[in-house]
Design a protein around this motif. Sequence first.
Motif, PDB file in Angstrom:
ATOM      1  N   MET A   1       0.912  -0.735  -0.348  1.00 38.91           N
ATOM      2  CA  MET A   1       0.448   0.132  -0.016  1.00 38.91           C
ATOM      3  C   MET A   1       0.972   1.440   0.053  1.00 38.91           C
ATOM      4  O   MET A   1       0.698   2.300  -0.728  1.00 38.91           O
TER       5      MET A   1
ATOM      6  N   GLN B   1       2.429   2.638  -3.467  1.00 36.67           N
ATOM      7  CA  GLN B   1       0.912   3.291  -4.114  1.00 36.67           C
ATOM      8  C   GLN B   1       1.158   4.367  -3.773  1.00 36.67           C
ATOM      9  O   GLN B   1       0.894   5.058  -5.095  1.00 36.67           O
ATOM     10  N   GLU B   2       0.621   4.543  -2.733  1.00 37.18           N
ATOM     11  CA  GLU B   2       1.065   5.629  -2.631  1.00 37.18           C
ATOM     12  C   GLU B   2       2.696   6.931  -2.662  1.00 37.18           C
ATOM     13  O   GLU B   2       2.217   7.825  -3.072  1.00 37.18           O
TER      14      GLU B   2
ATOM     15  N   TYR C   1      -6.747  -1.084   0.642  1.00 32.71           N
ATOM     16  CA  TYR C   1      -6.730  -0.614  -0.723  1.00 32.71           C
ATOM     17  C   TYR C   1      -7.514   0.671  -0.665  1.00 32.71           C
ATOM     18  O   TYR C   1      -7.850   1.256  -0.498  1.00 32.71           O
TER      19      TYR C   1
ATOM     20  N   TYR D   1      -8.358   2.636   2.560  1.00 32.81           N
ATOM     21  CA  TYR D   1      -7.794   3.387   2.992  1.00 32.81           C
ATOM     22  C   TYR D   1      -7.818   4.278   1.758  1.00 32.81           C
ATOM     23  O   TYR D   1      -7.921   5.689   1.994  1.00 32.81           O
ATOM     24  N   HIS D   2      -8.829   4.214   0.515  1.00 36.83           N
ATOM     25  CA  HIS D   2      -8.376   5.186  -0.041  1.00 36.83           C
ATOM     26  C   HIS D   2      -9.794   6.388  -0.114  1.00 36.83           C
ATOM     27  O   HIS D   2      -9.701   7.021  -0.261  1.00 36.83           O
TER      28      HIS D   2
ATOM     29  N   ALA E   1      -6.173  -0.648  -7.199  1.00 34.30           N
ATOM     30  CA  ALA E   1      -6.439  -1.304  -5.852  1.00 34.30           C
ATOM     31  C   ALA E   1      -6.354  -3.688  -6.429  1.00 34.30           C
ATOM     32  O   ALA E   1      -5.435  -2.938  -5.345  1.00 34.30           O
TER      33      ALA E   1
ATOM     34  N   VAL F   1      -2.436  -3.044  -6.515  1.00 31.98           N
ATOM     35  CA  VAL F   1      -1.511  -3.254  -5.145  1.00 31.98           C
ATOM     36  C   VAL F   1      -1.659  -4.524  -4.451  1.00 31.98           C
ATOM     37  O   VAL F   1      -0.726  -5.362  -3.662  1.00 31.98           O
TER      38      VAL F   1
ATOM     39  N   SER G   1       0.988  -6.910  -3.625  1.00 30.56           N
ATOM     40  CA  SER G   1       1.414  -7.635  -2.052  1.00 30.56           C
ATOM     41  C   SER G   1       1.693  -9.020  -2.083  1.00 30.56           C
ATOM     42  O   SER G   1       1.784  -9.477  -1.129  1.00 30.56           O
TER      43      SER G   1
END
Length: 205
Positions: A61, A64-65, A148, A151-152, A173, A176, A180
């Motif tokens: 994650m 990605q961020e 995710y 999270y978003h 997603a 991600v 993972s």
Amino acid sequence: MKQLSWLWVVIATQLLLGCATPPPKDPENLCAIYQENRSWYKAAKNTRDKWGVPVHVPLAMMYQESSFKHNAAPPMEYFLGFIPIGRASDAYGYAQAKTMTWDDYVRETGNTWSSRSNFDDAMDFMGWFIYKSHQINGVSKWDARNQYLNYHEGWGGYKRKTYNQKAWLIKVADRVDARSKRYAAQYRTCQENLDSSWLWRLFFG
């Protein structure tokens, strides 16, 4: 005297900037990431022990961020193409945590001196968020895709399934989640080495 004080401020600032860890050389490989930054692996294990979060999910994650940039922030927006009017959000740091959510984390955990540009704190924040997503929305801590999306979109947005109106977010997603799973497979090949002592690695690593 004022000039001397100002000099110390400049020196301290430069030292802090010099301590910033650059992004890993091979961000696609969990083993390489944690071997390059052993302190990051320690932070990931602390997060696992504290929040029950596997070491690969928050890492995927975070990639990605922020691409593991300590000072990552959303791009600046411009009026008429050249007049800066601010950023799209106040998200910042390794975890791209928004100020309001970070403040909630600090209040709930008591981690008063935490910083979004500190990897250990960012990893702990993500562990807290993943734990809360599991508590609130019943999403497995191992489910990177739906973690995710929480999270978003936030816990409320996830409950309302706002992500269904965002085809681009579903694709992100899925990326991600795929990363993972790759990280998890890689981790199985190097966990023993990562967990070994520095002395063992000196002779056998």
